[in-house]
Motif scaffolding. Structure first.
Motif, PDB file in Angstrom:
ATOM      1  N   ARG A   3       0.824  -1.202   0.000  1.00 16.55           N
ATOM      2  CA  ARG A   3       0.000   0.000   0.000  1.00 16.55           C
ATOM      3  C   ARG A   3       0.859   1.252   0.000  1.00 16.55           C
ATOM      4  NH1 ARG A   3      -1.708   2.398   5.213  1.00 16.55           N
ATOM      5  NH2 ARG A   3      -0.353   1.502   6.784  1.00 16.55           N
ATOM      6  N   LEU A   4       0.194   2.328  -0.348  1.00 11.44           N
ATOM      7  CA  LEU A   4       0.793   3.652  -0.393  1.00 11.44           C
ATOM      8  C   LEU A   4       0.663   4.281   0.991  1.00 11.44           C
ATOM      9  CD1 LEU A   4       1.969   5.849  -2.274  1.00 11.44           C
ATOM     10  CD2 LEU A   4      -0.378   6.499  -2.802  1.00 11.44           C
ATOM     11  N   LEU A   5       1.771   4.574   1.630  1.00 16.19           N
ATOM     12  CA  LEU A   5       1.743   5.206   2.953  1.00 16.19           C
ATOM     13  C   LEU A   5       1.596   6.715   2.862  1.00 16.19           C
ATOM     14  CD1 LEU A   5       4.513   3.310   4.931  1.00 16.19           C
ATOM     15  CD2 LEU A   5       2.038   3.046   5.103  1.00 16.19           C
ATOM     16  N   ASN A  86       8.444  10.737  -3.839  1.00 12.11           N
ATOM     17  CA  ASN A  86       7.052  11.140  -4.024  1.00 12.11           C
ATOM     18  C   ASN A  86       6.093  10.126  -3.418  1.00 12.11           C
ATOM     19  OD1 ASN A  86       8.456  11.864  -6.989  1.00 12.11           O
ATOM     20  ND2 ASN A  86       7.437  13.536  -5.911  1.00 12.11           N
ATOM     21  N   LEU A  87       6.512   8.870  -3.406  1.00  8.13           N
ATOM     22  CA  LEU A  87       5.662   7.801  -2.900  1.00  8.13           C
ATOM     23  C   LEU A  87       6.407   7.020  -1.825  1.00  8.13           C
ATOM     24  CD1 LEU A  87       4.440   6.369  -6.345  1.00  8.13           C
ATOM     25  CD2 LEU A  87       3.384   8.200  -4.990  1.00  8.13           C
ATOM     26  N   ARG A  88       5.881   7.008  -0.612  1.00  5.12           N
ATOM     27  CA  ARG A  88       6.414   6.129   0.447  1.00  5.12           C
ATOM     28  C   ARG A  88       5.465   4.940   0.496  1.00  5.12           C
ATOM     29  NH1 ARG A  88       9.448   6.728   5.470  1.00  5.12           N
ATOM     30  NH2 ARG A  88      10.605   8.335   4.331  1.00  5.12           N
ATOM     31  N   VAL A  89       6.019   3.749   0.329  1.00  9.80           N
ATOM     32  CA  VAL A  89       5.213   2.543   0.215  1.00  9.80           C
ATOM     33  C   VAL A  89       5.609   1.524   1.274  1.00  9.80           C
ATOM     34  CG1 VAL A  89       4.920   2.912  -2.277  1.00  9.80           C
ATOM     35  CG2 VAL A  89       6.762   1.433  -1.466  1.00  9.80           C
ATOM     36  N   GLU A  90       4.717   0.555   1.497  1.00  9.72           N
ATOM     37  CA  GLU A  90       5.055  -0.567   2.353  1.00  9.72           C
ATOM     38  C   GLU A  90       4.507  -1.841   1.719  1.00  9.72           C
ATOM     39  OE1 GLU A  90       3.397  -0.334   6.278  1.00  9.72           O
ATOM     40  OE2 GLU A  90       1.352  -0.550   5.588  1.00  9.72           O
ATOM     41  N   GLY A  91       5.135  -2.958   2.093  1.00  9.86           N
ATOM     42  CA  GLY A  91       4.693  -4.245   1.585  1.00  9.86           C
ATOM     43  C   GLY A  91       5.253  -4.600   0.223  1.00  9.86           C
ATOM     44  N   ILE A  92       6.190  -3.815  -0.265  1.00  9.27           N
ATOM     45  CA  ILE A  92       6.860  -4.078  -1.548  1.00  9.27           C
ATOM     46  C   ILE A  92       8.360  -3.932  -1.322  1.00  9.27           C
ATOM     47  CG2 ILE A  92       7.233  -3.325  -3.922  1.00  9.27           C
ATOM     48  CD1 ILE A  92       4.582  -1.913  -3.855  1.00  9.27           C
ATOM     49  N   ASP A  93       9.121  -4.936  -1.766  1.00  8.75           N
ATOM     50  CA  ASP A  93      10.572  -4.778  -1.792  1.00  8.75           C
ATOM     51  C   ASP A  93      10.892  -4.026  -3.078  1.00  8.75           C
ATOM     52  OD1 ASP A  93      13.319  -4.878  -1.926  1.00  8.75           O
ATOM     53  OD2 ASP A  93      13.457  -7.052  -1.640  1.00  8.75           O
ATOM     54  N   GLY A 160      -2.870   5.262   1.897  1.00  9.24           N
ATOM     55  CA  GLY A 160      -3.716   4.134   2.252  1.00  9.24           C
ATOM     56  C   GLY A 160      -4.166   3.307   1.066  1.00  9.24           C
ATOM     57  N   ASP A 161      -4.003   3.847  -0.159  1.00 12.38           N
ATOM     58  CA  ASP A 161      -4.411   3.097  -1.346  1.00 12.38           C
ATOM     59  C   ASP A 161      -3.609   1.805  -1.473  1.00 12.38           C
ATOM     60  OD1 ASP A 161      -6.333   4.881  -2.207  1.00 12.38           O
ATOM     61  OD2 ASP A 161      -5.118   5.738  -3.818  1.00 12.38           O
ATOM     62  N   GLU A 162      -4.296   0.761  -1.914  1.00 13.95           N
ATOM     63  CA  GLU A 162      -3.647  -0.516  -2.202  1.00 13.95           C
ATOM     64  C   GLU A 162      -2.807  -0.381  -3.465  1.00 13.95           C
ATOM     65  OE1 GLU A 162      -4.771  -5.222  -2.984  1.00 13.95           O
ATOM     66  OE2 GLU A 162      -6.381  -3.738  -2.970  1.00 13.95           O
ATOM     67  N   ILE A 163      -1.707  -1.140  -3.506  1.00 13.15           N
ATOM     68  CA  ILE A 163      -0.856  -1.212  -4.690  1.00 13.15           C
ATOM     69  C   ILE A 163      -0.856  -2.662  -5.163  1.00 13.15           C
ATOM     70  CG2 ILE A 163       1.461  -0.925  -5.647  1.00 13.15           C
ATOM     71  CD1 ILE A 163       1.977   1.134  -3.402  1.00 13.15           C
ATOM     72  N   ILE A 164      -1.197  -2.861  -6.408  1.00 11.54           N
ATOM     73  CA  ILE A 164      -1.136  -4.186  -7.027  1.00 11.54           C
ATOM     74  C   ILE A 164       0.017  -4.153  -8.014  1.00 11.54           C
ATOM     75  CG2 ILE A 164      -2.329  -5.831  -8.527  1.00 11.54           C
ATOM     76  CD1 ILE A 164      -4.970  -4.667  -7.343  1.00 11.54           C
ATOM     77  N   VAL A 165       0.950  -5.084  -7.868  1.00  8.51           N
ATOM     78  CA  VAL A 165       2.106  -5.146  -8.758  1.00  8.51           C
ATOM     79  C   VAL A 165       1.816  -6.142  -9.879  1.00  8.51           C
ATOM     80  CG1 VAL A 165       4.562  -5.678  -8.956  1.00  8.51           C
ATOM     81  CG2 VAL A 165       3.683  -4.567  -6.885  1.00  8.51           C
ATOM     82  N   VAL A 166       1.915  -5.663 -11.097  1.00 12.88           N
ATOM     83  CA  VAL A 166       1.790  -6.511 -12.287  1.00 12.88           C
ATOM     84  C   VAL A 166       3.219  -6.717 -12.792  1.00 12.88           C
ATOM     85  CG1 VAL A 166       0.823  -6.732 -14.600  1.00 12.88           C
ATOM     86  CG2 VAL A 166      -0.455  -5.493 -12.813  1.00 12.88           C
ATOM     87  N   PRO A 167       3.718  -7.954 -12.674  1.00 10.94           N
ATOM     88  CA  PRO A 167       5.127  -8.194 -13.026  1.00 10.94           C
ATOM     89  C   PRO A 167       5.447  -7.907 -14.487  1.00 10.94           C
ATOM     90  CG  PRO A 167       4.202 -10.068 -11.827  1.00 10.94           C
ATOM     91  CD  PRO A 167       3.054  -9.161 -12.189  1.00 10.94           C
TER      92      PRO A 167
END
Length: 182
Positions: A3-5, A86-93, A160-167
């Motif tokens: 998600r986007l923190l 610009n984007l602080r994220v969590e749950g993604i390496d 708080g938005d979810e991030i979906i990674v499309v490889p």
């Protein structure tokens, strides 16, 4: 869940001893809905378009895990935007991203991983104090660089938005593959 923190934009331009004379590295979190367009976060600024900004560097992302690592190393809090991101994220390496990975953020926005950040002397001056000495090499050596992103589909995002990674397609290089450092 990735998600986007925080979504961050320039807080103020600051005088800088580099060749441009100012820096826009002082980014802070923005409350509420934030528009992402072809050149990144609406209202953001890049003082040096030679090294930052443009379509392939419209956004810079940094992970909370990497920020926590540096908080421990530097002994101070490093809030969203501190890395100039610009984007602080969590749950993604983010450093395990592949060139061409697409991140779907919220309901509409799509961004694509394009390249790693290359740390610079402006960043070292921003760090300040004794940590600034050797900062570029130290940051580079840890390989916690974070990716630049291109905007594929504009729209509104918010913390708080979810991030979906499309490889990316098989065989796409990793973000740090072939990276030679600063």
């Amino acid at each position: 869940m990735p998600r986007l923190l925080a979504v961050c934009a320039v807080h103020e331009l600051r005088a800088d001893s580099g060749s441009v004379g100012v820096t826009a590295i002082d980014k802070r979190a923005i409350d509420g809905d934030v528009r992402i367009g072809p050149f990144g976060v609406r209202g953001d600024v890049q003082a040096s378009r030679k090294h930052h900004g443009g379509h392939d560097k419209a956004l810079y992302a940094y992970s909370q895990d990497d920020a926590a690592f540096w908080e421990s190393e530097l002994g101070r809090a490093l809030p969203p935007g501190w890395f100039g991101e610009n984007l602080r994220v969590e749950g993604i390496d983010v450093n395990a991203s592949r060139i061409g990975d697409v991140w779907r953020i919220g309901e509409r926005v799509e961004v694509e991983v394009t390249m790693p950040r290359t740390p610079c002397a402006t960043f070292a001056r921003w760090v300040g104090g004794s940590a600034a000495r050797g900062w570029v090499k130290r940051f580079d050596a840890e390989r916690r660089l974070g990716p630049y992103l291109r905007t594929r589909r504009a729209g509104i995002v918010r913390a708080g938005d979810e991030i979906i990674v499309v490889p990316a397609p098989d065989g796409a290089p990793g973000l740090l593959d072939g990276y030679r450092g600063a």
